[in-house]
Design a protein around this motif. Structure first.
Motif, PDB file in Angstrom:
ATOM      1  N   THR A  43      10.354   6.410  -2.014  1.00 57.44           N
ATOM      2  CA  THR A  43      11.668   5.769  -2.106  1.00 57.44           C
ATOM      3  C   THR A  43      12.726   6.810  -2.437  1.00 57.44           C
ATOM      4  O   THR A  43      12.543   7.628  -3.335  1.00 57.44           O
ATOM      5  N   ASP A  67      16.372   6.996  -3.791  1.00 53.95           N
ATOM      6  CA  ASP A  67      17.301   6.124  -4.501  1.00 53.95           C
ATOM      7  C   ASP A  67      18.015   6.953  -5.556  1.00 53.95           C
ATOM      8  O   ASP A  67      17.370   7.531  -6.434  1.00 53.95           O
ATOM      9  N   HIS A 102       8.089   7.287   5.035  1.00 51.07           N
ATOM     10  CA  HIS A 102       6.637   7.333   5.146  1.00 51.07           C
ATOM     11  C   HIS A 102       6.222   8.759   5.496  1.00 51.07           C
ATOM     12  O   HIS A 102       6.623   9.296   6.530  1.00 51.07           O
ATOM     13  N   GLN A 153      15.976  -0.262   2.894  1.00 53.33           N
ATOM     14  CA  GLN A 153      15.402  -1.409   2.205  1.00 53.33           C
ATOM     15  C   GLN A 153      16.412  -1.938   1.197  1.00 53.33           C
ATOM     16  O   GLN A 153      17.320  -1.227   0.768  1.00 53.33           O
ATOM     17  N   ALA A 202      11.830  -3.878   3.135  1.00 55.59           N
ATOM     18  CA  ALA A 202      12.345  -3.133   4.280  1.00 55.59           C
ATOM     19  C   ALA A 202      13.230  -4.029   5.136  1.00 55.59           C
ATOM     20  O   ALA A 202      12.934  -5.211   5.354  1.00 55.59           O
ATOM     21  N   ARG A 208      13.341   4.059   2.272  1.00 57.73           N
ATOM     22  CA  ARG A 208      11.944   4.465   2.137  1.00 57.73           C
ATOM     23  C   ARG A 208      11.595   5.446   3.247  1.00 57.73           C
ATOM     24  O   ARG A 208      12.149   5.385   4.348  1.00 57.73           O
ATOM     25  N   ARG A 221       4.323   6.159   0.882  1.00 59.86           N
ATOM     26  CA  ARG A 221       5.646   5.572   1.036  1.00 59.86           C
ATOM     27  C   ARG A 221       6.497   6.001  -0.149  1.00 59.86           C
ATOM     28  O   ARG A 221       6.218   5.640  -1.297  1.00 59.86           O
TER      29      ARG A 221
END
Length: 357
Positions: free
Chosen positions: A147, A149, A140, A114, A163, A138, A145
């Protein structure tokens, strides 16, 4: 910062560099391919014993980051394929996302890249300005969901992550490589890479803006204008293309078009909270606290939920000698933050109260 280069905004003449035979453009399938050795190591670290999706995710992140495993470290210039990231153990946000998504899918996780378009991150090298966006991933898991990062709280963003598919991700990879080759004077190689990026994402305006910069570097001003026109046809608010159009019109001596594009860019920037925040920082550095306060307030009006905007306003008020309004702005910064950042604002408020008594 895990930054992704998007727009080389300034105009410059062709680089005086020796002619270099362009390196071949790696095919899209090679960019995210897992080397056999990495695949085997990852499977041993993540899939050796049965585990839930959440446990597999935790194992994968440990495998990527722990010192006794891959120990991937951040490097803003490390735009690498998955194989090259594995070899170098260095990655920027794009390379890290490429590596994570490829391994997560190998581990049976539902992972997708994303991007966050509008972030406050830019740098200047020589006569070229690079504005950045941000890439992360991301995952699932059981209806949630998550992230992934590695930037933490270092990226100021006013857009939510969106996304993207692998085509866009790999187009970003080609774009980054093109900008790196441009910086080294390898214009032909850079243009081949940009062509590859545009072949994957022909409707993405920033790529056309970057393509125009490359055309300017090669001395093809008419082609640069067509590329900027294409970018603005796709997105009339593409600030990189507007900025570049100003430079191109100035270079061509077209004062009317230059003024028109300056007006368009000004209207876009007037509605951009990040630009207003940057104006505030510049005014604050120059000791113009009245202007800094006005710009920070404008940024907050446009995007009230960013705690760093309120914190900067508090700092400017304090420098201007207005402790009461500084405290009010700090309380708002605290209200829009959490965790350690919120605690830091609380401590600042206590200190401000003590110093004001």
């Amino acid at each position: 910062m895990y930054a992704l280069l998007l727009a080389a905004l300034s105009l410059a003449g062709p680089a005086n560099a020796p002619v270099v035979e362009p390196a071949p453009v790696p095919p899209p399938t090679a960019v995210m391919a897992l080397p056999p050795e990495l695949r085997e190591r990852m499977r041993e670290a993540v899939l050796a014993t049965p585990a839930s999706p959440a446990e597999r995710l935790a194992r994968l992140l440990h495998f990527m980051l722990d010192e006794d495993a891959l120990a991937i470290v951040y490097d803003e210039d490390a735009t690498y394929s998955v194989a090259d990231t594995y070899a170098a153990r260095r990655a920027n946000c794009l390379s890290f996302t490429l590596l994570f998504v490829a391994m997560a899918r190998e581990a049976g996780l539902d992972a997708q890249p994303q991007e966050i378009e509008n972030t406050l991150s830019w740098r200047q090298e020589a006569n070229t300005i690079y504005r950045n966006n941000h890439i992360n991933a991301r995952v699932h898991i059981q209806g949630r969901r998550l992230t992934v990062d590695t930037s933490g709280d270092t990226v100021i963003a006013v857009d939510r992550p969106v996304a993207i598919d692998d085509r866009r991700l790999i187009a970003h990879y080609y774009n980054n490589l093109a900008m790196a080759r441009m910086a080294h004077g390898e214009i032909d190689s850079a243009m081949q890479l940009m062509d590859a990026a545009l072949a994957l994402e022909p409707a993405y305006a920033p790529l056309w803006s970057n393509a125009g910069v490359l055309q300017v570097r090669a001395g093809y001003l008419a082609a640069a204008g067509r590329a900027y026109d294409k970018a603005l046809a796709l997105d009339p608010k593409e600030d990189g293309a507007l900025f570049n159009m100003i430079g191109l019109a100035h270079r061509l001596g077209d004062n009317r078009r230059e003024a028109a594009f300056r007006d368009r860019l000004s209207r876009v920037q007037r509605r951009d909270p990040l630009h207003q925040f940057m104006l505030g920082m510049d005014a604050e550095r120059n000791g113009d606290y009245r202007q800094a306060i006005a710009s920070y307030r404008r940024a907050i009006h446009l995007y009230p939920g960013e705690h760093r905007f309120h914190s900067a306003l508090a700092r400017a008020y304090l420098k201007a000698g207005d402790a009461r309004r500084a405290g009010k702005a700090l309380r708002r910064a605290q209200a829009h933050s959490e965790g350690e950042v919120r605690a830091a604002y609380r401590a600042q408020l206590r200190e401000l109260k003590r110093s004001s008594n």
